[in-house]
Design an enzyme around this catalytic site. Structure first.
Site, short mmCIF file in Angstrom:
data_model
loop_
_atom_site.label_atom_id
_atom_site.label_comp_id
_atom_site.label_asym_id
_atom_site.label_seq_id
_atom_site.Cartn_x
_atom_site.Cartn_y
_atom_site.Cartn_z
N ASP A 17 18.61 -5.66 12.54
CA ASP A 17 18.89 -4.37 13.65
C ASP A 17 18.49 -3.15 13.77
O ASP A 17 17.61 -3.18 12.72
CB ASP A 17 20.32 -4.34 13.70
CG ASP A 17 21.63 -3.24 14.76
OD1 ASP A 17 20.25 -3.22 16.11
OD2 ASP A 17 22.15 -2.15 15.09
N GLY A 18 18.08 -2.34 14.56
CA GLY A 18 17.24 -1.17 13.78
C GLY A 18 15.76 -0.75 14.75
O GLY A 18 14.99 0.14 14.59
N ARG A 30 9.55 1.05 22.01
CA ARG A 30 10.14 0.00 21.91
C ARG A 30 9.64 -1.66 21.23
O ARG A 30 9.88 -1.61 19.64
CB ARG A 30 11.67 -0.58 22.35
CG ARG A 30 12.88 0.73 22.67
CD ARG A 30 13.70 -0.01 23.55
NE ARG A 30 14.51 -0.53 22.47
CZ ARG A 30 15.47 -0.34 21.77
NH1 ARG A 30 15.73 0.67 22.02
NH2 ARG A 30 16.19 -1.25 21.53
N ASN A 65 22.50 -9.32 24.69
CA ASN A 65 21.07 -9.25 24.79
C ASN A 65 20.69 -9.13 25.87
O ASN A 65 19.68 -7.96 26.66
CB ASN A 65 20.20 -8.77 23.56
CG ASN A 65 20.74 -8.08 22.47
OD1 ASN A 65 20.43 -9.33 21.35
ND2 ASN A 65 21.28 -7.11 22.10
N SER A 193 28.54 -8.09 15.93
CA SER A 193 27.88 -7.87 17.23
C SER A 193 28.00 -9.85 17.45
O SER A 193 27.03 -10.27 18.37
CB SER A 193 26.35 -7.54 18.07
OG SER A 193 27.07 -5.89 16.64
N GLU A 204 30.08 -12.85 2.39
CA GLU A 204 29.76 -11.99 2.00
C GLU A 204 29.05 -11.21 2.58
O GLU A 204 28.16 -11.50 2.80
CB GLU A 204 29.44 -12.10 0.59
CG GLU A 204 30.14 -12.61 -1.04
CD GLU A 204 32.16 -12.21 -0.65
OE1 GLU A 204 31.67 -10.46 -0.98
OE2 GLU A 204 32.89 -12.80 -1.49
C1 IPE Z 1 23.12 -7.46 17.50
O1 IPE Z 1 22.14 -6.34 17.70
C2 IPE Z 1 21.78 -8.04 18.20
C3 IPE Z 1 20.51 -8.28 17.45
C4 IPE Z 1 19.95 -7.88 16.72
C5 IPE Z 1 19.74 -10.22 18.14
P1 IPE Z 1 22.13 -5.38 18.41
O2 IPE Z 1 21.85 -4.44 18.60
O3 IPE Z 1 22.91 -5.99 20.17
O4 IPE Z 1 24.18 -4.95 18.76
P2 IPE Z 1 25.13 -3.88 18.91
O5 IPE Z 1 25.06 -3.55 20.53
O6 IPE Z 1 24.51 -2.55 18.21
O7 IPE Z 1 26.51 -4.42 18.42
C1 IPE Z 2 17.17 -5.57 16.80
O1 IPE Z 2 17.27 -4.21 16.90
C2 IPE Z 2 16.16 -6.68 18.11
C3 IPE Z 2 17.09 -7.09 19.00
C4 IPE Z 2 18.48 -6.78 19.36
C5 IPE Z 2 16.54 -7.55 20.23
P1 IPE Z 2 17.59 -3.25 18.90
O2 IPE Z 2 16.94 -3.53 19.42
O3 IPE Z 2 19.27 -3.47 18.52
O4 IPE Z 2 17.20 -1.88 17.81
P2 IPE Z 2 18.21 -0.48 17.77
O5 IPE Z 2 19.87 -0.83 17.50
O6 IPE Z 2 17.90 0.09 19.46
O7 IPE Z 2 17.48 0.35 16.94
MG MG Z 3 20.62 -2.78 17.57
#
Ligand code: IPE
Ligand code: IPE
Ligand code: MG
Length: 239
Positions: A17-18, A30, A65, A193, A204
């Site tokens: 994530d991120g 993005r 997503n 999620s 863990e």
């Molecule tokens: C979880 O991340 C899904 C993936 C990393 C693919 P999200 O960014 O979609 O999760 P939420 O919405 O913050 O819970």
């Molecule tokens: C994780 O990164 C990748 C996917 C969910 C596809 P994000 O797109 O959720 O990145 P943030 O959470 O918005 O930073």
């Molecule tokens: Mg995210």
């Protein structure tokens, strides 16, 4: 990995994530964060293998997503096409078996064909297992298992006492894959999620504020080092 670390997780799962925040912080679109994230994945896979793990499951795209803007979804799907196209030969050479889990019926037919080809090509590889959760949601996974249970039961092929933990596990996308030992989530969020809810009953959990595109083998080693110091009790008494 230093020799002193003995307790290596067999199966590592990562919620990557991120990517969006990484790009935003740099004033980039993005998709640039997602691209950099794909690079981080390559080195994390390498580091997992070097550390001595056998399975890596990555959360690449959740069932939720699909709610994102269409432009981001098509960018991600394009990145996936490129990844499959460019990386499969290298994965195969490295002895890695690829498996994709999730509701693949939602994906474009060409991507489904690429996935089927990649899985068929790598199916006999034994060195390492890469599992990609794509269009994946744990609740949906459990729903499809429950539907199978209902069908088997309605047609008289199973009795209620057939239904136990191993039977349910055998109906999940992850049948034949051991439960994750260590689950890492990057970017500061401390939630699952909808990822591997059944399978992570005794996993863990490790949360780090590092954004996924910045996640390096050093960060993975730190997570594994922390894991190796944890005592897994599975409900028994502490020592
Ligand atoms: C979880 O991340 C899904 C993936 C990393 C693919 P999200 O960014 O979609 O999760 P939420 O919405 O913050 O819970
Ligand atoms: C994780 O990164 C990748 C996917 C969910 C596809 P994000 O797109 O959720 O990145 P943030 O959470 O918005 O930073
Ligand atoms: Mg995210």
């Amino acid at each position: 990995m230093p020799d002193s670390i003995s307790n290596i997780p067999t199966h590592v799962a990562i919620i990557m994530d991120g990517n969006g925040r990484w790009a935003k912080a740099r004033g980039l679109p993005r998709i640039m964060g997602h691209k950099k994230g794909a690079e981080a994945l390559r080195s994390a896979l390498d580091a997992c293998m070097k550390a001595g793990s056998r399975y890596l499951t990555i959360y690449a795209f959740s069932s939720e997503n699909w709610k994102r803007p269409i432009v981001e979804i098509s960018d991600l799907m394009e990145l996936l096409r490129t990844f499959l196209d460019k990386e499969i030969a290298a994965l195969h050479r490295g002895g890695i078996q690829l498996k994709v889990i999730g509701d693949l019926s939602k994906l474009a037919p060409d991507i489904r064909a690429q996935i089927e080809g990649a899985e068929a090509l790598t199916k006999d590889n034994k060195k390492f297992n890469l599992i990609v959760a794509l269009s994946y949601g744990a609740r949906q996974e459990i729903i499809q298992a429950m539907r199978k249970v209902a069908e088997l039961s309605a047609s008289g092929r199973i009795a209620p006492d057939t239904i136990d933990e191993s039977f349910i596990s055998s109906l999940l996308y992850t049948h034949a894959i051991p439960d994750p030992d260590l689950l890492i989530r990057t970017a500061g969020e401390q939630r699952l999620s909808n990822f591997l809810l059944w399978q992570s009953a005794y996993t863990e959990l490790y949360f780090t504020s590092v954004l996924w595109p910045d996640f390096t083998p050093k960060h993975l080693q730190e997570a594994i080092a922390e894991y190796s110091n944890r005592e897994r009790r599975y409900g028994t008494r502490s020592e």
